[in-house]
Design a protein around this motif. Structure first.
Motif, PDB file in Angstrom:
ATOM      1  N   GLY A 177       6.584  17.592   5.316  1.00 34.91           N
ATOM      2  CA  GLY A 177       6.967  16.212   5.048  1.00 34.91           C
ATOM      3  C   GLY A 177       6.118  15.564   3.969  1.00 34.91           C
ATOM      4  N   SER A 178       4.815  15.817   3.994  1.00 40.12           N
ATOM      5  CA  SER A 178       3.925  15.244   2.975  1.00 40.12           C
ATOM      6  C   SER A 178       4.227  15.812   1.595  1.00 40.12           C
ATOM      7  CB  SER A 178       2.462  15.521   3.346  1.00 40.12           C
ATOM      8  OG  SER A 178       2.108  14.887   4.558  1.00 40.12           O
ATOM      9  N   LEU A 179       4.466  17.117   1.526  1.00 35.68           N
ATOM     10  CA  LEU A 179       4.799  17.734   0.239  1.00 35.68           C
ATOM     11  C   LEU A 179       6.140  17.246  -0.283  1.00 35.68           C
ATOM     12  CD1 LEU A 179       3.611  21.401   0.915  1.00 35.68           C
ATOM     13  CD2 LEU A 179       2.649  19.825  -0.776  1.00 35.68           C
ATOM     14  N   ALA A 180       7.104  17.044   0.631  1.00 39.85           N
ATOM     15  CA  ALA A 180       8.414  16.539   0.218  1.00 39.85           C
ATOM     16  C   ALA A 180       8.306  15.137  -0.355  1.00 39.85           C
ATOM     17  CB  ALA A 180       9.380  16.566   1.396  1.00 39.85           C
ATOM     18  N   THR A 181       7.431  14.324   0.217  1.00 42.54           N
ATOM     19  CA  THR A 181       7.246  12.966  -0.289  1.00 42.54           C
ATOM     20  C   THR A 181       6.607  12.975  -1.670  1.00 42.54           C
ATOM     21  OG1 THR A 181       6.981  12.156   1.983  1.00 42.54           O
ATOM     22  CG2 THR A 181       6.222  10.719   0.217  1.00 42.54           C
TER      23      THR A 181
ATOM     24  N   SER B 275       3.807  17.447  -9.681  1.00 40.91           N
ATOM     25  CA  SER B 275       3.407  16.244  -8.944  1.00 40.91           C
ATOM     26  C   SER B 275       2.160  16.468  -8.103  1.00 40.91           C
ATOM     27  CB  SER B 275       4.553  15.773  -8.041  1.00 40.91           C
ATOM     28  OG  SER B 275       4.990  16.808  -7.189  1.00 40.91           O
ATOM     29  N   LEU B 276       1.604  17.688  -8.180  1.00 37.41           N
ATOM     30  CA  LEU B 276       0.380  17.977  -7.435  1.00 37.41           C
ATOM     31  C   LEU B 276      -0.818  17.900  -8.369  1.00 37.41           C
ATOM     32  CD1 LEU B 276       1.312  20.992  -5.116  1.00 37.41           C
ATOM     33  CD2 LEU B 276       0.934  18.622  -4.442  1.00 37.41           C
ATOM     34  N   ASN B 277      -1.817  17.168  -7.946  1.00 36.56           N
ATOM     35  CA  ASN B 277      -3.102  17.141  -8.636  1.00 36.56           C
ATOM     36  C   ASN B 277      -4.194  17.143  -7.579  1.00 36.56           C
ATOM     37  OD1 ASN B 277      -3.402  14.361  -7.749  1.00 36.56           O
ATOM     38  ND2 ASN B 277      -2.046  13.798  -9.455  1.00 36.56           N
ATOM     39  N   ARG B 278      -5.418  17.096  -8.018  1.00 34.63           N
ATOM     40  CA  ARG B 278      -6.518  17.189  -7.068  1.00 34.63           C
ATOM     41  C   ARG B 278      -6.472  16.063  -6.051  1.00 34.63           C
ATOM     42  NH1 ARG B 278     -13.013  17.191  -8.615  1.00 34.63           N
ATOM     43  NH2 ARG B 278     -13.775  17.352  -6.455  1.00 34.63           N
TER      44      ARG B 278
ATOM     45  N   VAL C  14      -3.474  16.525  -3.549  1.00 34.11           N
ATOM     46  CA  VAL C  14      -3.715  17.643  -2.626  1.00 34.11           C
ATOM     47  C   VAL C  14      -4.703  17.237  -1.539  1.00 34.11           C
ATOM     48  CG1 VAL C  14      -4.733  19.944  -2.422  1.00 34.11           C
ATOM     49  CG2 VAL C  14      -3.135  19.451  -4.277  1.00 34.11           C
ATOM     50  N   ILE C  15      -5.776  16.553  -1.931  1.00 30.50           N
ATOM     51  CA  ILE C  15      -6.768  16.102  -0.947  1.00 30.50           C
ATOM     52  C   ILE C  15      -6.124  15.127   0.034  1.00 30.50           C
ATOM     53  CG2 ILE C  15      -8.885  14.755  -0.645  1.00 30.50           C
ATOM     54  CD1 ILE C  15      -9.889  15.942  -3.271  1.00 30.50           C
ATOM     55  N   ARG C  16      -5.276  14.226  -0.482  1.00 28.01           N
ATOM     56  CA  ARG C  16      -4.623  13.256   0.409  1.00 28.01           C
ATOM     57  C   ARG C  16      -3.668  13.953   1.372  1.00 28.01           C
ATOM     58  NH1 ARG C  16       0.106  10.571  -0.020  1.00 28.01           N
ATOM     59  NH2 ARG C  16       0.405  11.219  -2.178  1.00 28.01           N
TER      60      ARG C  16
END
Length: 434
Positions: free
Chosen positions: A73-77, A266-269, A272-274
């Motif tokens: 769910g987090s990755l989809a958002t 859409s992924l950055n450091r 990813v941490i969040r």
């Protein structure tokens, strides 16, 4: 009956006292269950629960899907799949009177299929849909009411985290719960859309029609939504076709969402941490609640309250449906105060034996239980989803949001009544799958 009831009442009094002292609900259930079971059976056996129960919960493979679904769910958002779902549905029906609200319900249903959380669905769709509805002249009450009610679909549309937890606690096959929820979930979407249509017929100024999108533009939006189709199709299709187990389907969903987020860059450091922090904290909270509930269940079982309640209700000269309605009324009240998982795990040890003792199916009860507790998330005095929408736009009074909830609450009550009166709507598909 008086002995078990009095002992359980004391245990619940201690539990609620700890909750009022701001003790986390999972910890509060663990402490209350330990003290209660220690008084009844000795503190030596009670101490062993702190070793056996966490080990059993943490090593249970069926619960491994919880962090996977949360991560999916987090990755989809982050990857923007929620925006794609909303744009796709709006392109098809946004030009109807009230079409933007109907599209929001469809977006909530689609996002719920990849999220599995009611508050997360309400928060995500609130940020996406609420500004657009207000900008197009929608009534603030209808706009917020639509999103708050549509957010409840996140728990009812499989794969749902709450369904996984219920299957674990009720010792039922989780696939059966997922399949049983399909028709009630479809009914929920239909009734919410009908509520919007009726509302707009009575107050047309509350939801002006949007502009019609050309077919060429609709085709472009459909092509750009291929990620949503692949993700939902891979998870749900593989799950219900028998290709994947639940754990494998969740893992595939995480992989697809991750690849899609990488493809869109859409992924950055920071993101990813969040994502990792949100998934870890939510997983820890759910596991603590389940462990606490398992310890508390030992205490409730030791009081012999479930058996006493089952015998007492069985001896009452009233139809079983009357008892079911009374239990559902209790859950509506609990849903106004506690979140879905807490309401379920606190009461399931003594409610489920009563329901099954009356001759009802545990799978059917799981669907009804989720629906009625979700109703509590949009009704006063608290209403979790309402508070989320108020937090997104504080210019809209909470009273206005609750007013906008009314048509959807009526639709939810109708849906609950239909499933209660016609259990086959929830049990027909599982019998076919078996």
């Amino acid at each position: 009956m008086s002995g078990p009831l009095a002992m359980t009442a004391i245990g619940f009094a201690g539990l609620f006292a700890l909750i009022l002292m701001r003790v986390p609900i999972g910890v509060a259930m663990g402490i209350s269950g330990f003290v209660g079971f220690g008084i009844l059976s000795g503190f030596g056996p009670a101490l062993t629960l702190f070793g056996t129960e966490p080990a059993q919960v943490l090593s249970n493979a069926n619960l491994a899907v919880v962090p996977l679904f949360l991560l999916m769910g987090s990755l989809a958002t982050v990857s923007g799949l929620s925006d794609d779902i909303y744009r796709l549905v709006y392109a098809m029906i946004g030009h109807w009177p009230g079409g933007l609200a109907c599209a929001t319900v469809g977006g909530c249903a689609g996002f719920g299929a990849v999220c599995g959380s009611s508050p997360a669905t309400a928060a995500t769709m609130g940020q996406i849909a609420l500004p657009q509805m207000l900008r197009r002249g929608y009534s603030p009450g209808l706009a917020t009411g639509t999103i708050a009610a549509g957010g409840t679909l996140g728990m009812l549309i499989p794969p749902s985290i709450v369904m996984v937890i219920y299957a674990f606690l009720a010792r039922e096959f989780v696939i059966d719960i997922f399949v049983a929820a399909l028709l009630p979930a479809l009914l929920a979407v239909v009734l919410q859309v009908l509520a919007i249509i009726v509302y707009v017929r009575i107050w047309p100024e509350a939801a002006p029609a949007g502009e019609r999108i050309a077919w060429r533009e609709r085709a472009r939006i459909v092509r750009n939504s291929w990620g949503v189709v692949i993700m939902i199709g891979s998870v749900m299709g593989g799950l219900y076709s028998g290709i994947f187990t639940v754990n494998e389907a969740a893992a595939v969903g995480v992989l697809v969402a991750f690849l899609f987020a990488m493809f869109r860059r859409s992924l950055n450091r920071r993101s990813v941490i969040r994502i990792v922090r949100e998934t870890a904290s939510n997983t820890a909270m759910i596991y603590v609640i389940i462990i606490g509930a398992s310890i508390f269940t030992y205490f409730v079982t030791a009081t012999r309250l479930p058996g006493a309640l089952t015998q007492t209700f069985g001896d009452m000269d009233v139809p079983p449906l009357v008892i079911i309605v009374a239990i559902l009324a209790m859950y509506v009240a609990l849903g106004c105060v506690f979140d879905t998982i807490s309401s379920m795990v606190i009461t399931l040890p003594f409610v489920l034996p009563v329901v099954t003792g009356l001759g009802y199916d545990a799978i059917w009860w799981g669907i009804v239980l989720i629906m009625v507790i979700e109703l509590g998330m949009i009704t006063p005095p608290v209403g979790m989803n309402v508070l989320i929408l108020h937090g997104i736009d504080r210019t809209i009074p909470i009273g206005r949001i609750f007013t906008g909830i009314i048509p959807f609450a009526i639709a939810d009550l109708i849906r609950i009544a239909i499933i209660v009166l016609f259990p086959a709507l929830a049990l027909w598909l599982p019998t076919i799958v078996r």
